[in-house]
Design an enzyme around this catalytic site. Structure first.
Site, PDB file in Angstrom:
ATOM      1  N   GLU A  19     -10.339   5.337   2.837  1.00  0.00           N
ATOM      2  CA  GLU A  19     -11.119   4.256   3.442  1.00  0.00           C
ATOM      3  C   GLU A  19     -10.205   3.041   3.496  1.00  0.00           C
ATOM      4  O   GLU A  19      -9.257   2.928   2.708  1.00  0.00           O
ATOM      5  CB  GLU A  19     -12.400   4.006   2.650  1.00  0.00           C
ATOM      6  CG  GLU A  19     -12.366   2.939   1.612  1.00  0.00           C
ATOM      7  CD  GLU A  19     -11.434   3.223   0.447  1.00  0.00           C
ATOM      8  OE1 GLU A  19     -10.763   2.266   0.012  1.00  0.00           O
ATOM      9  OE2 GLU A  19     -11.350   4.373  -0.029  1.00  0.00           O
ATOM     10  N   SER A  76       2.213  -9.563  -0.737  1.00  0.00           N
ATOM     11  CA  SER A  76       1.796  -8.161  -0.678  1.00  0.00           C
ATOM     12  C   SER A  76       1.942  -7.538   0.705  1.00  0.00           C
ATOM     13  O   SER A  76       2.084  -6.320   0.827  1.00  0.00           O
ATOM     14  CB  SER A  76       0.344  -8.034  -1.143  1.00  0.00           C
ATOM     15  OG  SER A  76      -0.486  -8.901  -0.388  1.00  0.00           O
ATOM     16  N   LYS A 103       0.829  -1.208   0.000  1.00  0.00           N
ATOM     17  CA  LYS A 103       0.000   0.000   0.000  1.00  0.00           C
ATOM     18  C   LYS A 103       0.862   1.256   0.000  1.00  0.00           C
ATOM     19  O   LYS A 103       0.474   2.303  -0.522  1.00  0.00           O
ATOM     20  CB  LYS A 103      -0.915   0.008   1.223  1.00  0.00           C
ATOM     21  CG  LYS A 103      -1.911  -1.142   1.260  1.00  0.00           C
ATOM     22  CD  LYS A 103      -3.026  -0.948   0.263  1.00  0.00           C
ATOM     23  CE  LYS A 103      -3.951  -2.137   0.180  1.00  0.00           C
ATOM     24  NZ  LYS A 103      -4.902  -2.070  -0.932  1.00  0.00           N
TER      25      LYS A 103
HETATM   26  C1  LIG Z   1      -1.485  -6.994   2.571  1.00  0.00           C
HETATM   27  C2  LIG Z   1      -2.578  -6.736   1.583  1.00  0.00           C
HETATM   28  N1  LIG Z   1      -2.560  -7.399   0.420  1.00  0.00           N
HETATM   29  C3  LIG Z   1      -3.526  -7.215  -0.508  1.00  0.00           C
HETATM   30  C4  LIG Z   1      -4.577  -6.342  -0.282  1.00  0.00           C
HETATM   31  C5  LIG Z   1      -5.642  -6.220  -1.337  1.00  0.00           C
HETATM   32  O1  LIG Z   1      -5.610  -5.031  -2.034  1.00  0.00           O
HETATM   33  P1  LIG Z   1      -5.227  -4.943  -3.568  1.00  0.00           P
HETATM   34  O2  LIG Z   1      -6.015  -5.997  -4.273  1.00  0.00           O
HETATM   35  O3  LIG Z   1      -5.587  -3.575  -3.947  1.00  0.00           O
HETATM   36  O4  LIG Z   1      -3.766  -5.205  -3.691  1.00  0.00           O
HETATM   37  C6  LIG Z   1      -4.640  -5.620   0.920  1.00  0.00           C
HETATM   38  C7  LIG Z   1      -5.716  -4.663   1.193  1.00  0.00           C
HETATM   39  O5  LIG Z   1      -5.901  -4.145   2.261  1.00  0.00           O
HETATM   40  C8  LIG Z   1      -3.603  -5.829   1.879  1.00  0.00           C
HETATM   41  O6  LIG Z   1      -3.601  -5.188   3.064  1.00  0.00           O
END
Ligand SMILES: Cc1ncc(COP(=O)(O)O)c(C=O)c1O
Length: 418
Positions: free
Chosen positions: A109, A378, A87
């Site tokens: 949000e 992620s 993020k």
């Molecule tokens: C660690 C993590 N991975 C993935 C996501 C999913 O978001 P996005 O699909 O936008 O990558 C989030 C959303 O809060 C997250 O905190």
């Protein structure tokens, strides 16, 4: 990926109230200018490196590779960003854009709290006022992040309407933006929303895939054969996938939240299994989970960050055209993938990222031994300690919580001591 007037095939666009038109145009022009301005890009790079700790490594997982006996498994370590998730890439980019536009306040949000915490961190660093909307249910699930947002100086507003999750928080954030757009920027955390947000967020997140391009060639002499990313709104998936879009030999797999089952309300599967339908809501057109009357439906995932009713128009388009393959992972398989990574590699993954792990672990044994796969990690799992403890039925955790609570200086305990 460049849109055509904000559209990716039939998805995307900008369906916003008239009152927001001038602000949306301002963001559109500021982004167009900024992404071509070497000074802005140099500052962005500097903040990514000095504040967030980029580049993040590409980690070979020898034990997991041996365990499955198939493809060679690598992780892109977005968990090592400051704040513990991808993020940060986008929030730094938009934060710098807010300064460029001369605005003083950001609204965001958040579901899992990772975007909220990243926004609060950057707001503190850049001297911006910050208001975060969060579903009351998500506040319960991710309280440690809420605590830090408040300590960072952000105002956290609990949203108690609807299912009290991300979708409801998003409606409230949009409402705030409509009445405060002259001084506030709505800092969207994923590649959704009205144009140019999907493209802008994907642009800032593409640093992930751009680094993987260089790192994979340096570490194993070729691009990966397959990429895996979880898909909530779609920003980490866009970030990993888009830089490889024209490299047809690179396969891409997006993993959605299968939750507890395929009944409506039990999952967040919009693209795989034909469970979503095209619709327009929350400022853009995409595949939504909705009933025949177009009413958005409730969603579920063990990972708060994947619990979203829509999806990036970029991902929806790429799935429709067959460039990316979509699949889903069930809550139980996600917890199993999370604990396997812990035990085999000494890495604590977020439950969101564990969806990508679960998707990849299903395929890995059946791929050739010389295949190279990259899974986007992620985020890190510290925030999920309560949920994982519950899911693995750790016997001592409830006792720890009870003892800790008893020792906590509540008003009543303080009174007892006096
Ligand atoms: C660690 C993590 N991975 C993935 C996501 C999913 O978001 P996005 O699909 O936008 O990558 C989030 C959303 O809060 C997250 O905190």
């Amino acid at each position: 990926m460049q849109s055509e007037n904000g559209f990716y095939g039939q998805y995307g666009g900008s369906y916003i109230p008239e009152i927001l038109y001038s602000s949306q145009q301002q963001i559109l022009h500021a982004f167009e200018e900024a992404k071509n301005d070497p000074e802005f890009l140099a500052e962005l790079n500097k903040q990514w490196q000095q504040f967030s700790g980029r580049p993040t490594p590409l980690t070979f997982c020898a034990n997991l590779t041996e365990h499955f006996g198939g493809a060679q498994i690598y992780l892109k370590r977005e968990d090592l960003n400051h704040s513990g998730a991808h993020k940060m890439n986008n929030v730094i980019g938009q934060g710098l854009l807010v300064k460029r536009m001369g605005k003083k306040r950001v609204i965001a949000e958040t579901g899992a709290g990772q975007h909220g915490i990243a926004t609060a961190l950057v707001a503190a660093r850049l001297g911006l006022e910050c208001t975060i909307y969060m579903g009351a249910k998500d506040i319960e699930r991710q309280y440690p992040n809420v605590f830090w947002m408040k300590q960072l100086g952000a105002t956290v507003v609990p949203v108690t309407t609807g299912a009290q999750t991300l979708r409801d928080a998003l409606d409230e954030a949009l409402r705030d933006w409509s009445s405060s757009h002259e001084e506030s920027h709505y800092l969207i955390g994923t590649s959704c929303g009205c144009a140019p947000f999907p493209e802008m967020v994907a642009f800032f997140q593409s640093v992930i895939g751009n680094e993987v391009r260089e790192q994979s060639v340096a570490q194993f002499g070729q691009f990966p054969d397959r990429l895996y990313a979880c898909v909530g709104g779609g920003s980490n998936a866009c970030g990993l996938f888009l830089p490889f879009l024209d490299d047809k030999e690179v396969e891409m797999v997006g993993v959605e939240a299968g939750g507890k089952g395929l009944e409506l309300g039990e999952h967040s599967i919009r693209l795989s299994h034909n469970l979503g339908q095209p619709g327009i809501a929350q400022g853009f057109a995409t595949m939504f989970l909705q009933d025949n009357a177009g009413q958005l439906q409730e969603t579920h995932s063990i990972a708060a960050g994947l619990d979203y009713v829509g999806v990036s128009p970029i991902i929806a388009h790429l799935a429709e055209t067959g460039r990316i393959k979509m699949t889903y992972a069930m809550d139980d398989d996600v917890v199993a993938a999370c604990t396997l990574l812990l035990k085999k590699e000494g890495i604590i993954p977020a439950l969101e990222s564990s969806h990508a792990l679960a998707g990849a672990f299903k395929d890995a044994p059946n791929l050739p031994k010389d295949a190279k796969i990259v899974i986007n990690l992620s985020g890190r799992g510290d925030k999920d300690i309560f949920n994982v403890a519950k899911a693995v039925e750790d016997e001592t955790f409830p006792q720890f919580l009870t003892d800790y609570l008893a020792s906590y200086p509540t008003t009543q305990n303080k009174g007892d001591k006096a």
